[in-house]
Each structure stands twice: as structure tokens, then as C-alpha cells.
Design an enzyme around this catalytic site. Structure first.
Site, PDB file in Angstrom:
ATOM      1  N   SER A   1       0.811  -1.238   0.000  1.00  0.00           N
ATOM      2  CA  SER A   1       0.000   0.000   0.000  1.00  0.00           C
ATOM      3  C   SER A   1       0.833   1.271   0.000  1.00  0.00           C
ATOM      4  O   SER A   1       0.280   2.360  -0.186  1.00  0.00           O
ATOM      5  CB  SER A   1      -0.927   0.015   1.217  1.00  0.00           C
ATOM      6  OG  SER A   1      -1.993  -0.894   1.057  1.00  0.00           O
TER       7      SER A   1
ATOM      8  N   LYS B   1       0.461   3.822  -2.798  1.00  0.00           N
ATOM      9  CA  LYS B   1      -0.551   4.897  -2.820  1.00  0.00           C
ATOM     10  C   LYS B   1       0.105   6.273  -2.802  1.00  0.00           C
ATOM     11  O   LYS B   1      -0.520   7.261  -3.194  1.00  0.00           O
ATOM     12  CB  LYS B   1      -1.498   4.753  -1.617  1.00  0.00           C
ATOM     13  CG  LYS B   1      -2.437   3.546  -1.686  1.00  0.00           C
ATOM     14  CD  LYS B   1      -3.361   3.501  -0.480  1.00  0.00           C
ATOM     15  CE  LYS B   1      -4.382   2.383  -0.602  1.00  0.00           C
ATOM     16  NZ  LYS B   1      -3.813   1.040  -0.526  1.00  0.00           N
TER      17      LYS B   1
ATOM     18  N   SER C   1      -5.944   3.971   4.221  1.00  0.00           N
ATOM     19  CA  SER C   1      -5.417   3.074   3.182  1.00  0.00           C
ATOM     20  C   SER C   1      -6.545   2.370   2.437  1.00  0.00           C
ATOM     21  O   SER C   1      -6.569   1.144   2.295  1.00  0.00           O
ATOM     22  CB  SER C   1      -4.467   2.043   3.796  1.00  0.00           C
ATOM     23  OG  SER C   1      -3.745   1.372   2.793  1.00  0.00           O
TER      24      SER C   1
END
Length: 712
Positions: A367, A370, A541
Site C-alpha cells: 500500500s 498509494k 489506506s
């Protein structure tokens, strides 16, 4: 003009028999609606003059009967010796006739009236037979019928209360004298009181006086029954002088009320007291605080020495050295729980690389990818842009079409959303219902293209809460429980959202359809701003929101709104803004795919551009919100429950984006060291050790070590 008054003497009792043939005096009780008359005793008891003919008495009288021993018509008489009328033995004053009490009236006390200067002295006569004076109900004499001997109280000015209080004594009425007269010497007889019905006398024609008179209508008073009660003998009182011409006391039954006492004097006194008090307070204040001390010019106090606990991070703080950082990280970086560790540490103020370990080697970012999507959004989209969802008129009457606008944050239950500032479905349904009835609902998903699930995405993660099919219309990111960030999601978010909308507008259900070109808009709602959406996707997230933003970047840059189009758009924007994407290979914008590979240096390069101390770089101003979107260690987002134990020194000082996949953990962000210098870092670990208890805590200690490093 009558002669001087002739006062009764003791010889008058001998002539009482002859007085029966004289005129009889009748004193009538006033009615309740007539003022009480007070008559001078001289006017009542004065005998007629022998030199002039007898004039009309001011008190109403009636002619005597035809012969002696006969009482006047309508006037009862009585003597102290027995019943009056027939015997003719009533006693009284000269030429005044016989006067007797009515039945049921109290007996009058005999008195002797003596003149004394300008007053009249009433002395009880205890040893002689006297007549009794009664006041039967009847009519009183009018004022205009009274002789003009003295001025009546009607003609006299009303005296003030203070003047009345200064009178030595008060004038009494005849009926009041009877009640206050001293008792007779013999024991008083207690006669039973009898209740008699009131007698109603016919009005009699009064003799006309020579002066003009006012004709008043005769009024008949209603009979008043007074309860019979025994009259106790009045207490013995000393004779007292009564003024002949004293009518200062106001009558008790006066119709007009006295004016209330004015409060102006009291208000004036209170006002004066307040003024004096204020004046005294002013004098005291001037003496106490005034004088020369009050006008002295004193120098201002020295400024307080403020020591802020949180200092601003500036480029003026001591710069760390690569050797110092290497020494600080040598221990934490050697933790075997981290497995294969790659990373980079950079000083954004100078651009100096302070620590590098496999920073150019491609690794799975999870993640932390991102960061790239968020940077591309801030660089390409307007921060104030909003995602719009509309409902338009369908091809058939009563049909409406929901046109998905790419906003996955629409709230199906207001107040229960995990997305701050989200639009509500109730708002949209209310707008549509106001336009008319709805019989059919359709939803248009043509804004997006391609597959709804990304490459290497696993459908099992839908129930796990990590993802949902990416469609342009859904509620709460596809979550079943709107408040659970990591809760399960639905596999058909568009259909579920359209069905809820149909239910709220009163339609049976919803089906997929296409909106007619140029159709009338029936309702529209808008999301929060792009800047706020970026902040939200970084804090929690959120993979679905990240993919939606990637598609908006694709639409903005002219790419296909799909997974592939979104990835291409992100790469294009970053490359255009000077970032080196060598070695970067990713297939989605959220980092959910395990096939994504990027070097750690790419992450630190983007963060360095956002964390520069000056705005000389055009990218810095646009990317600055990226820093505030990062979760705070031990405070917010995905780092709220971390940074305990050995990593506690970094709590509140580290801001970073996490990344977690099976066997992969990453941490990339910024930290302020003890010298107040901002450092940028990225760490990616590939390890099969326990992520919850070993890998993630080891990464936290690594970042916290940068906080404790002076490293200069």
C-alpha cells in the site's frame, strides 16, 4: 333672618304636652347612594322667633294632626314614660314636636345641649325624662333645601391628609353622638330586637322655597333588612365640646376615592442617596488611585521568555551526516525479523542521501504505492474538484437513471460514514422525489471501462474487507457495515446502491441501463474535494477510493478509465513532473497486487519534493498536502495503534504510509529529528516472520532511530 338660637332648658319638659300640637321633626337615614349630611345642632334645635313668622325647617317636617294628643302623620313618637302618640305626653324641645324611636331601633341617651362660645357642649341628662331620637329609614334633605347658615362640605375645598391630621378633634354626626353618649344612671333595659319589614313611604311634596330649586327625580330606595343584634351599653364618656361649624372630616360614604399618595418624594430621596454614594465613591477613587501616581509613565514590562515545546522544522537546524545516520541505523537495520530490507534516507533541505540500502532495487511496495497515486492526483487534478453523481430523466415517463460519477464515498446512512464530508443518498432521493413520482430506476456505469477487479486481485479479499469491484456508483465504498473500515464489502456494489435508491423514491427495484443523451437532470450530489479524498485514502489506506482517484487521473489525462489506464496516467504525470520511474512496474494504483515492483528511491524522491523547506520547486506547493495526509505514529490512521515499546520515541514525530501484503511490509514517510531537521525515509521488508509482532515493530524502531539521531 332668625333670632339668636334659643337653647332648651329644664323647663322645656313641662311644656312637652303642648308641643304635641307643634311641627314634628323627622331625621331621615340617608340612602347608600346619597352623601351623608351633617347638620349643625343649632339649626335643628333653634326655636322659631316670636317676632318673625316660622320659616321652613331645613329638615323635612310634616304638619301636626288635627288635635292635641294626635301624632303627626307618618312620624312615630315616644316618650321616656311610655308609648307615645295617643297620650300626647312626649317631651322634647320647644316647638319641635315629639320625636320617638322606631321599633327595633336603640334607645337614645338624653342629652342637654349648651352653647359655649363657637362650640356646642353636649351634657348627658341623667336625672330627667328625655325624649329618644330615632333615625327611621327615609329620604334625606337635599343640599339646596338646607338653610344657608353655614357652608356645607360640598362647597368646601378638600383638605390634604396632612391638614386633616393637624385637627385637634373631629366633628361627629348625630347618629355617632347617640352611640357615644354616656349611659343613664338607672340600669339599662335590654329590649329584644324585632325584625320588622321595612316600610316604604310614598314621596311627599316638599314645600317650595322662594329661591330657585332644582327638580330631581324621586328615587325609591329598596328596603334593607338589618340583622337584629343586641346593642351593648356604651361606655361612659366625659362631656366633650363639639364645634358648631366643623365639617372638615370627609364623609365615610363619599363616592370619590382619595388620590393615592404620590411616591415622588421617596424616589427623589433614593435618587439623591445614589448620587451622593457615587460622588463619594468617585472622591475615594480619585484619592486612592489618582494623583501624580496615576499619570506616571512607566516602562513596559519585559517580554516573557517563551520556550515552545514544539519547534518549527527549518533548514537552519544542524544538518545530519551520512556517517551519523549510518551509525544510528546500524543496529535497528540489522534486525533479522526484517528479512530482506531495502530503503533510503534523504535530507530534503539539501537533497543529500544520508542512508541507502538497495534503494534502486525493485521491491513490492504494497500500500505504500498509494504515495505515487496521491502525488499524481495532487499534481494533475484541481484540489477543489469534486466528483458528481446525477439522476436524469429516463426514456419513459416515470423512469429515472442514476449516472455514476465515480464517487465511492456516497453515504447510505447519514452520520455513519467513514468518509468525512461525504454526500448522502437521501439528499439525492429527495431531489428526485420533488420532481414527481418514480416508477422505474436504472443505473448507468458507463463512466468506467475494463474489468472491475484488478490484476492478481483475489475475490476472497472482498469478504475480507480489502476491496470491492471498482464501479462508478456505490455506497460507502461497497461496505456492508458503513462504520467498519475493515469490514466486509459487497460483490455487487452498484446494484446494491441502486436498489436502496429505488426503495427511497418508491420504485419497485433497479436495473442497469443507459442515460439518454442530453436528458434533464433531476438531482445531483457532489463528493468532498479531491484534496480531502486524497487525505482520507491515505489515512485509512482505502484501496477502492484509491482506484477511483486513479481513474479520475486517467480521465483528466485522456487515458482510459480502467486499471491499465489509471496506471498509465499515474506514470505519465509523475514522469512529466521530473520523477525517475526506472525500475518501477505496477498494475494498479492501490498496491494491492503482489506483482507491483518499485524501487525505494522513487518513494523518497516524491516525498523529498513534498518536504522541501522552500517553495522554489513548483512541485512542492502542489505536493505539500501529501505530508499532512500521512498517518501520525501512535496518533491517527493505520499508525494509530503502533509505536509502542522500543519505538515509543518516534510517537508523534513520525508520519508515514504503511504497506502490508503477505510476506511484505513497508513504511515510507518523514520524521523530525531531535535537532529539528526533517528527514525523509522509505523502508521495504520481505520477510516470512510474524508481521504483527516482529516485522512491523522492527520497522517502527528503525524510523524512531532517525528521530533520536542528532547525526551531525
Amino acid at each position: 333672618m332668625p333670632d339668636d338660637p334659643q337653647w332648651p332648658t329644664e323647663d322645656d319638659d313641662a311644656e312637652s304636652v303642648a308641643a304635641a300640637s307643634q311641627s314634628t321633626v323627622q331625621v331621615n337615614r340617608p340612602s347608600v347612594d346619597q352623601p351623608t349630611m351633617r347638620l349643625p345642632l343649632a339649626a335643628v334645635l333653634s326655636p322659631p322667633s316670636t317676632q318673625e313668622p316660622l320659616r321652613s325647617s331645613p329638615v323635612r317636617s310634616s304638619p301636626n294632626a288635627g288635635g292635641p294628643g294626635q301624632a303627626a302623620s307618618g312620624v312615630p313618637t315616644a316618650s321616656s314614660g311610655g308609648p307615645g302618640g295617643a297620650s300626647g305626653e312626649a317631651a322634647g324641645g320647644k316647638s319641635h314636636g315629639s320625636i320617638g324611636p322606631e321599633v327595633g331601633q336603640p334607645r337614645a341617651v338624653p342629652v342637654r345641649v349648651e352653647p359655649k362660645n363657637d362650640r356646642t357642649r353636649v351634657v348627658p341628662r341623667l336625672e330627667q325624662r328625655t325624649t329618644e331620637l330615632s333615625v327611621p329609614p327615609g329620604k334625606t334633605a337635599r343640599v339646596d333645601q338646607l338653610p344657608h347658615l353655614e357652608q356645607s362640605w360640598f362647597d368646601k375645598p378638600v383638605k390634604s391628609e396632612r391638614q386633616q391630621q393637624q385637627r385637634p378633634e373631629q366633628t361627629k354626626r348625630v347618629d355617632q353622638l347617640q352611640g357615644q353618649a354616656p349611659p343613664r344612671q338607672e340600669s339599662p333595659r335590654q329590649e329584644p330586637q324585632r325584625q320588622e319589614p321595612p316600610r316604604q313611604e310614598a314621596p311627599r311634596q316638599e314645600p317650595q322655597r322662594q329661591e330657585p330649586q332644582r327638580q330631581e327625580p324621586q328615587r325609591q330606595e329598596p328596603p334593607r333588612a338589618e340583622p337584629a343584634r343586641p346593642v351593648p351599653p356604651p361606655p361612659r364618656q366625659e362631656p366633650r365640646d363639639l364645634p358648631v361649624t366643623g365639617y372638615e372630616e370627609e364623609p365615610e360614604d363619599r363616592l370619590a376615592e382619595e388620590p393615592k399618595k404620590s411616591r415622588k418624594p421617596l424616589i427623589a430621596v433614593l435618587s439623591l442617596f445614589v448620587v451622593v454614594a457615587l460622588a463619594g465613591a468617585t472622591v475615594y477613587a480619585v484619592n486612592e488611585f489618582g494623583g501624580t501616581k496615576a499619570i506616571e509613565t512607566r516602562p513596559p514590562a519585559a517580554p516573557a521568555n517563551v520556550q515552545p515545546l514544539v519547534k518549527a522544522a527549518t533548514a537552519g537546524a544542524p544538518a545530519p551526516t551520512p556517517a551519523g545516520v549510518k551509525q544510528a541505523l546500524s543496529g535497528p537495520a540489522g534486525n533479522s525479523a526484517l528479512g530482506t530490507l531495502t530503503g533510503s534516507v534523504i535530507d530534503p533541505a539539501s537533497g543529500t542521501a544520508l542512508w541507502q540500502q538497495g534503494d534502486t532495487a525493485a521491491a513490492t511496495p504494497a500500500s505504500s504505492l498509494k504515495i505515487l497515486t496521491a502525488a499524481a492526483a495532487l499534481l494533475s487534478l484541481e484540489k477543489t474538484d469534486r466528483l458528481s453523481t446525477k439522476v436524469v430523466q429516463g426514456a419513459e415517463p416515470g423512469t429515472v437513471v442514476i449516472v455514476g460519477g465515480g464517487d465511492p464515498t456516497i453515504s447510505g446512512a447519514p452520520g455513519r460514514s467513514v468518509y468525512p464530508g461525504a454526500a448522502t443518498l437521501d439528499d439525492l432521493a429527495g431531489q428526485v422525489k420533488a420532481k414527481g413520482p418514480v416508477t422505474k430506476v436504472q443505473f448507468d456505469l458507463s463512466r468506467y471501462a475494463g474489468e472491475a477487479l484488478g490484476p492478481q486481485w483475489e475475490s476472497v479479499d472482498i469478504a475480507g474487507g480489502s476491496l470491492a469491484p471498482i464501479v462508478p456508483f456505490m455506497l460507502d465504498g461497497g461496505r456492508i457495515d458503513q462504520t467498519n473500515v475493515n469490514g466486509a464489502r459487497t460483490g455487487s456494489p452498484a446494484q446494491a446502491a441502486a436498489d436502496v435508491f429505488a426503495q427511497r423514491v418508491g420504485a419497485p427495484g433497479a436495473t442497469a441501463g443507459a442515460a439518454p443523451a442530453g436528458a434533464q437532470v433531476l438531482g445531483e450530489i457532489k463528493s468532498a474535494s479531491i484534496e480531502q479524498l486524497v487525505d482520507n485514502m491515505m489515512q485509512i489506506s482505502d484501496n477502492v477510493l484509491t482506484e477511483a482517484i486513479a481513474r479520475e487521473i486517467a480521465i483528466k489525462t485522456g487515458n482510459e478509465p480502467s486499471f491499465a489506464g489509471g496506471v498509465k496516467a499515474v506514470r505519465d504525470v509523475l514522469t512529466k513532473n521530473g520523477f525517475d520511474l526506472t525500475g518501477a512496474n505496477f498494475v494498479d494504483g492501490s498496491g494491492l497486487s503482489a506483482t507491483n515492483k518499485i524501487p525505494a528511491k522513487l518513494l523518497t524522491d516524491v516525498l523529498t519534493a513534498a518536504a522541501k523547506p522552500t517553495l522554489d520547486d513548483a512541485r512542492t506547493a502542489k505536493l505539500r498536502p501529501l505530508l499532512t495526509a500521512l498517518p501520525v505514529a501512535g496518533g491517527s490512521g493505520t499508525l494509530a495503534g503502533r509505536y509502542g515499546g522500543a519505538a515509543a520515541p518516534g510517537k508523534g514525530w513520525v508520519r508515514a504510509k504503511t504497506g502490508t501484503l503477505t510476506g511484505v511490509n513497508a513504511l515510507a514517510g518523514v520524521v523530525v529529528d531531535v535537532d529539528g531537521r526533517v528527514l525523509v525515509f522509505s523502508f521495504m521488508s520481505a520477510s516470512n516472520r510474524n508481521p504483527e509482532t516482529e516485522v512491523r515493530p522492527a520497522l517502527d524502531v528503525l524510523a524512531a532511530a532517525l528521530r533520536g539521531c542528532g547525526c551531525s
